[in-house]
Design a protein around this motif. Structure first.
Motif, PDB file in Angstrom:
ATOM      1  N   TRP A 113      -4.072  11.218   5.300  1.00 40.23           N
ATOM      2  CA  TRP A 113      -4.576   9.853   5.078  1.00 40.23           C
ATOM      3  C   TRP A 113      -5.586   9.431   6.138  1.00 40.23           C
ATOM      4  CZ3 TRP A 113      -0.302   5.980   3.054  1.00 40.23           C
ATOM      5  CH2 TRP A 113       0.126   6.413   1.791  1.00 40.23           C
ATOM      6  N   ASP A 150      -8.652  11.510   4.932  1.00 40.85           N
ATOM      7  CA  ASP A 150      -9.046  11.398   3.532  1.00 40.85           C
ATOM      8  C   ASP A 150      -9.325   9.947   3.169  1.00 40.85           C
ATOM      9  OD1 ASP A 150      -9.479  11.826   0.834  1.00 40.85           O
ATOM     10  OD2 ASP A 150      -7.341  11.857   0.340  1.00 40.85           O
ATOM     11  N   ASN A 151     -10.425   9.430   3.690  1.00 42.12           N
ATOM     12  CA  ASN A 151     -10.871   8.069   3.387  1.00 42.12           C
ATOM     13  C   ASN A 151     -12.379   8.026   3.597  1.00 42.12           C
ATOM     14  OD1 ASN A 151     -11.411   7.240   6.288  1.00 42.12           O
ATOM     15  ND2 ASN A 151      -9.227   7.714   6.423  1.00 42.12           N
ATOM     16  N   ASP A 178       0.490  11.698  -3.687  1.00 40.50           N
ATOM     17  CA  ASP A 178       0.289  12.870  -2.832  1.00 40.50           C
ATOM     18  C   ASP A 178       1.535  13.720  -2.645  1.00 40.50           C
ATOM     19  OD1 ASP A 178      -2.505  12.469  -2.117  1.00 40.50           O
ATOM     20  OD2 ASP A 178      -1.828  10.695  -1.049  1.00 40.50           O
ATOM     21  N   THR A 236      -2.101   2.771   7.765  1.00 34.10           N
ATOM     22  CA  THR A 236      -0.744   3.037   7.282  1.00 34.10           C
ATOM     23  C   THR A 236      -0.330   4.491   7.486  1.00 34.10           C
ATOM     24  OG1 THR A 236      -1.618   3.332   5.031  1.00 34.10           O
ATOM     25  CG2 THR A 236      -0.690   1.167   5.588  1.00 34.10           C
ATOM     26  N   ALA A 237      -1.288   5.371   7.757  1.00 32.41           N
ATOM     27  CA  ALA A 237      -0.937   6.746   8.116  1.00 32.41           C
ATOM     28  C   ALA A 237       0.017   6.762   9.300  1.00 32.41           C
ATOM     29  CB  ALA A 237      -2.200   7.539   8.441  1.00 32.41           C
ATOM     30  N   ASN A 256       0.930   4.040  -3.077  1.00 36.11           N
ATOM     31  CA  ASN A 256       0.101   5.222  -2.853  1.00 36.11           C
ATOM     32  C   ASN A 256       0.848   6.495  -2.468  1.00 36.11           C
ATOM     33  OD1 ASN A 256      -2.984   4.431  -2.952  1.00 36.11           O
ATOM     34  ND2 ASN A 256      -1.892   2.695  -2.060  1.00 36.11           N
ATOM     35  N   THR A 309      -9.703  -0.957   1.784  1.00 37.38           N
ATOM     36  CA  THR A 309      -8.790   0.116   1.379  1.00 37.38           C
ATOM     37  C   THR A 309      -8.829   1.290   2.344  1.00 37.38           C
ATOM     38  OG1 THR A 309      -9.039  -0.502  -0.948  1.00 37.38           O
ATOM     39  CG2 THR A 309      -8.183   1.690  -0.502  1.00 37.38           C
ATOM     40  N   ASP A 310     -10.006   1.629   2.844  1.00 38.40           N
ATOM     41  CA  ASP A 310     -10.126   2.765   3.751  1.00 38.40           C
ATOM     42  C   ASP A 310      -9.457   2.475   5.087  1.00 38.40           C
ATOM     43  OD1 ASP A 310     -11.718   4.508   2.023  1.00 38.40           O
ATOM     44  OD2 ASP A 310     -13.293   3.010   2.284  1.00 38.40           O
ATOM     45  N   TYR A 314       0.830  -1.203   0.000  1.00 34.42           N
ATOM     46  CA  TYR A 314       0.000   0.000   0.000  1.00 34.42           C
ATOM     47  C   TYR A 314       0.867   1.257   0.000  1.00 34.42           C
ATOM     48  CZ  TYR A 314      -3.756   3.262   0.845  1.00 34.42           C
ATOM     49  OH  TYR A 314      -4.636   4.306   0.702  1.00 34.42           O
ATOM     50  N   ARG A 366     -13.289   9.069  11.644  1.00 34.20           N
ATOM     51  CA  ARG A 366     -12.144   9.840  11.172  1.00 34.20           C
ATOM     52  C   ARG A 366     -11.772  10.939  12.169  1.00 34.20           C
ATOM     53  NH1 ARG A 366     -14.056  12.320   6.403  1.00 34.20           N
ATOM     54  NH2 ARG A 366     -15.999  11.146   6.338  1.00 34.20           N
ATOM     55  N   ARG A 398      -5.706   2.623   4.563  1.00 38.44           N
ATOM     56  CA  ARG A 398      -5.212   4.003   4.446  1.00 38.44           C
ATOM     57  C   ARG A 398      -5.076   4.643   5.825  1.00 38.44           C
ATOM     58  NH1 ARG A 398      -4.580   7.347   0.188  1.00 38.44           N
ATOM     59  NH2 ARG A 398      -4.884   9.591   0.377  1.00 38.44           N
TER      60      ARG A 398
END
Length: 291
Positions: free
Chosen positions: A122, A125-126, A23, A69-70, A19, A62-63, A15, A133, A66
């Motif tokens: 990240w 932004d999901n 950005d 992994t932030a 990705n 995926t969300d 990932y 969030r 994300r």
């Protein structure tokens, strides 16, 4: 099913590798950020989040990936800045020259800045629920900021040349290292919308794990090799760092490690009782601490 750390690490690496580029809008900055981010590393922090999500019955889409992994972005920023000449002035990290040796102190500083701010991008932004969030963002800011990791780093700098007592040393490391690992486990509970008592027990496991991680790191600076650690060892005493072996000796530090692991296992049991689920998946993380 809970994946192994190795399986989770592969997914995290994939990932991040795919990705990051989307950005970053400057070639040298991207190269510097990627250099440290993809230099290796155990990926324990996002792996803890993902394993916790899975043990609580959540899916790693995926969300979730994300948001999880932030934390690795933020952790890597902290390593880049920690290695800078104004901080620890290290020349080796994960078996490679440190970022400022490769790109210069200015670009390394900017790479760290970029990874830090991208981490919060990240997390927010999901397509996770807005309340999730917001809670993740607040918890991560508290863990990483001036009441968490940054405060621990400041205490570490001010403590050089001074002899901290055990309570002061625990507090320093609870912030410097423990705060992000505590967040890593708590984040799994936030993502799966757990009750307050479950989140508290998850945070307790993460806090004990984080303390164990720092004590182990201190011990390996004394007992380990550069090849094992991927960074210079036997530095702490020469730099007058406050460490568990320095304060308590090797045997005393090992005893503190065993106490921290016992606390983690007690929290692991409590989480299982609160949720009615198995948290045996944490055993593979606790197995990390081998002397």
């Amino acid at each position: 099913m809970v994946e192994t750390i190795s399986e989770l690490k592969t997914r995290i690496d994939d990932y991040l590798g795919v990705n990051l580029a989307a950005d970053v809008d400057q070639d040298t900055l991207y190269s510097s950020m990627r250099y440290s981010l993809m230099a290796g590393g155990k990926r324990l922090r996002p792996a803890l989040t993902l394993a916790t999500v899975q043990m609580l019955g959540g899916a790693v889409d995926t969300d979730v990936m994300r948001a999880a992994t932030a934390l690795e972005l933020l952790h890597t920023y902290s390593l880049i800045h920690d290695d800078l000449p104004a901080m620890d002035d290290d020349d080796l990290r994960r078996g490679k020259p440190t970022n400022h040796y490769r790109f210069g102190a200015g670009m390394a500083t900017l790479a760290g800045d970029g990874l830090l701010t991208l981490a919060f991008q990240w997390v927010s932004d999901n397509k996770l629920p807005a309340a999730t969030r917001a809670e993740l963002t607040l918890a991560l800011a508290q863990a990483a900021g001036p009441a968490g990791m940054v405060a621990g780093q400041a205490r570490d700098i001010e403590g050089e040349g001074q002899q901290l007592d055990l309570d002061q040393l625990r507090y320093l490391h609870r912030q410097k290292t423990g705060a992000l690992l505590r967040y890593a486990v708590l984040a799994g509970g936030i993502i799966t919308n757990q009750s307050r008592p479950v989140k508290a027990a998850l945070a307790d496991f993460g806090a004990h794990f984080g303390l164990a991680f720092q004590i182990y790191d201190d011990l390996m600076d004394v007992l380990g090799t550069t090849a094992q650690m991927g960074k210079a060892v036997h530095k702490d005493a020469g730099e007058q760092k406050n460490t568990y072996p320095g304060l308590l000796g090797t045997a005393g530090a090992k005893d503190q490690l065993h106490q921290a692991l016992a606390g983690a296992r007690a929290a692991q049991t409590k989480i299982g009782k609160l949720t009615g689920r198995s948290f045996a998946g944490y055993d593979q993380f606790l197995a990390y601490f081998k002397l």
